[in-house]
Design an enzyme around this catalytic site. Structure first.
Site, PDB file in Angstrom:
ATOM      1  N   ILE A   1       0.857  -1.183   0.000  1.00 34.73           N
ATOM      2  CA  ILE A   1       0.000   0.000   0.000  1.00 34.73           C
ATOM      3  C   ILE A   1       0.890   1.228   0.000  1.00 34.73           C
ATOM      4  O   ILE A   1       2.050   1.176   0.417  1.00 34.73           O
ATOM      5  CB  ILE A   1      -0.984   0.021   1.197  1.00 34.73           C
ATOM      6  CG1 ILE A   1      -0.256  -0.121   2.524  1.00 34.73           C
ATOM      7  CG2 ILE A   1      -2.035  -1.061   1.050  1.00 34.73           C
ATOM      8  CD1 ILE A   1      -1.191  -0.043   3.733  1.00 34.73           C
ATOM      9  N   ASP A   2       0.348   2.336  -0.467  1.00 34.44           N
ATOM     10  CA  ASP A   2       1.106   3.578  -0.586  1.00 34.44           C
ATOM     11  C   ASP A   2       1.662   4.033   0.758  1.00 34.44           C
ATOM     12  O   ASP A   2       1.128   3.705   1.818  1.00 34.44           O
ATOM     13  CB  ASP A   2       0.204   4.702  -1.100  1.00 34.44           C
ATOM     14  CG  ASP A   2      -0.158   4.564  -2.562  1.00 34.44           C
ATOM     15  OD1 ASP A   2       0.348   3.641  -3.218  1.00 34.44           O
ATOM     16  OD2 ASP A   2      -0.951   5.388  -3.041  1.00 34.44           O
ATOM     17  N   ARG A   3       2.708   4.818   0.703  1.00 34.71           N
ATOM     18  CA  ARG A   3       3.316   5.346   1.926  1.00 34.71           C
ATOM     19  C   ARG A   3       2.299   6.109   2.763  1.00 34.71           C
ATOM     20  O   ARG A   3       2.224   5.948   3.980  1.00 34.71           O
ATOM     21  CB  ARG A   3       4.494   6.275   1.603  1.00 34.71           C
ATOM     22  CG  ARG A   3       5.149   6.865   2.850  1.00 34.71           C
ATOM     23  CD  ARG A   3       6.302   7.778   2.502  1.00 34.71           C
ATOM     24  NE  ARG A   3       5.854   8.998   1.878  1.00 34.71           N
ATOM     25  CZ  ARG A   3       5.462  10.085   2.547  1.00 34.71           C
ATOM     26  NH1 ARG A   3       5.404  10.084   3.858  1.00 34.71           N
ATOM     27  NH2 ARG A   3       5.103  11.167   1.894  1.00 34.71           N
TER      28      ARG A   3
END
Length: 370
Positions: A172-174
């Site tokens: 998942i994105d930062r």
């Protein structure tokens, strides 16, 4: 090159696989910082030669693994004595040296100053074969050109030990918070990845979007192929692109859960059920229907604002203040999948983060895990 922390994040719920992240590959395992003979602090990491690279020249092998590093920079890396063989300890300086399958080389690079992140995570579930974590927003999952020790994988190594044996099954994105699942390396891990590839995993995200989104007929399917954004000045930006022009099919079902206000402007809490896992899929789909995610620096801001930060050094805090949140308001709430050992259906839920709860509360049913 746009740094990963400003939008070059992983796909929303994409399956983990080897590949470039910034300048260095995702699958690198970083050791602790070490002090060199010159008094400088370095990061060392190991790189194993796979069977497909057996017999390659050393400079070619490194160039293929470090896809954004020029051959000239690879030669300088070798000439500086920053590559050595793990088994023999020999410093490898010859560009034309042939590497062999199974060989492990150790690469050393100066340790940069890393941006501050939230160095913490919660445990949603743990059994002998499955580990489910609650990743906070503002914590990268893998090392990149800008983040090394300030990552989820590095934090796990420090907490659980360097040989903890857990393998990440997706990303998942930062700036996205929420559930992220791991299996045992060479055992349950590949089985979980297989469930992702077979689309047996059902992902649920919650997003706070700008504006009052109305769906009078109930949930809506956004069926919009995605690819590199046409006409954008930002290389990492994604956008609508027909399949016959290189776009990839992308579908997200959205459902309105609640309406509210933030800083005097209307907002909407949306449930997002992605059927595919394209890069930035949820973020782009919501932005394209006129309701970008609150705090999204790439899709809720003007391109010139984004570029002023990443290219001209403008303070990111000023952009965050204008957007109304220091992170994008996207939360990976739940994963449902067959348990890799028992085959039983399981569902793992991450709690609504405090910083998002401060913007809009969850409806009662969701608070109870619905």
């Amino acid at each position: 090159m746009v740094p990963e922390d400003m939008g070059a994040n992983y796909a929303d719920g994409g399956v983990a696989s080897p590949g470039p992240a910034g300048e260095f590959p995702d699958e690198l395992v970083y050791d602790d910082l070490v002090e060199g003979e010159d008094g400088r602090v370095y990061i060392e990491f190991e790189l194993e030669v796979g069977p497909g690279s057996d017999g390659y020249r050393l400079d070619r092998f490194l160039s293929l693994r470090f896809v954004r590093m020029s051959r000239t920079r690879v030669h300088k890396l070798l000439a500086a004595g920053n590559v050595r063989c793990r088994s023999s300890g020999e410093v490898l300086t010859k560009n034309a040296l042939r590497v062999r399958g199974g060989q492990v080389v150790i690469i050393r690079r100066p340790a940069p100053e890393e941006p501050a992140v939230i160095l913490d995570y919660g445990v949603v579930h743990e059994d002998p074969d499955v580990l489910v974590l609650d990743k906070p927003g503002n914590l990268p999952v893998h090392p990149t050109a800008r983040y090394h020790r300030h990552t989820l994988t590095a934090l796990m190594r420090r907490r659980l030990g360097p040989k903890h044996g857990w393998e990440m099954a997706h990303r998942i994105d930062r700036e996205t918070s929420g559930v992220i699942i791991f299996g045992r390396r060479k055992a349950s891990g590949p089985k979980i990845k297989g469930s992702f590839f077979r689309r047996e995993v059902h992902k649920e995200y919650l997003a706070i979007v700008l504006g009052r989104l109305e769906l009078p007929e109930g949930p809506r399917l956004i069926d919009m192929p995605l690819g590199s954004a046409v006409g954008s000045k930002i290389m990492i930006k994604m956008g609508p692109r027909p399949v016959d022009e290189g776009g990839l099919p992308a579908q997200t079902t959205i459902e309105v859960l609640a309406h509210g206000e933030h800083r005097g402007q209307p907002i909407t809490l949306v449930r997002c059920l992605p059927r595919t896992g394209r890069t930035h899929q949820i973020r782009v789909h919501l932005a394209e229907i006129g309701h970008p995610i609150l705090g999204d620096k790439l899709y809720a801001a003007e391109e010139d604002e984004f570029l002023a930060v990443v290219e001209d050094g403008e303070p990111v805090a000023e952009l965050e203040a204008r957007l109304g949140l220091w992170r994008q308001a996207l939360h990976a709430r739940a994963l449902s999948l067959p348990h890799p050992t028992t085959g039983d259906g399981v569902r793992y839920v991450a709690p609504w983060p405090k910083e998002l709860a401060g913007v809009i509360a969850l409806p009662a049913g969701l608070v109870e895990g619905g």
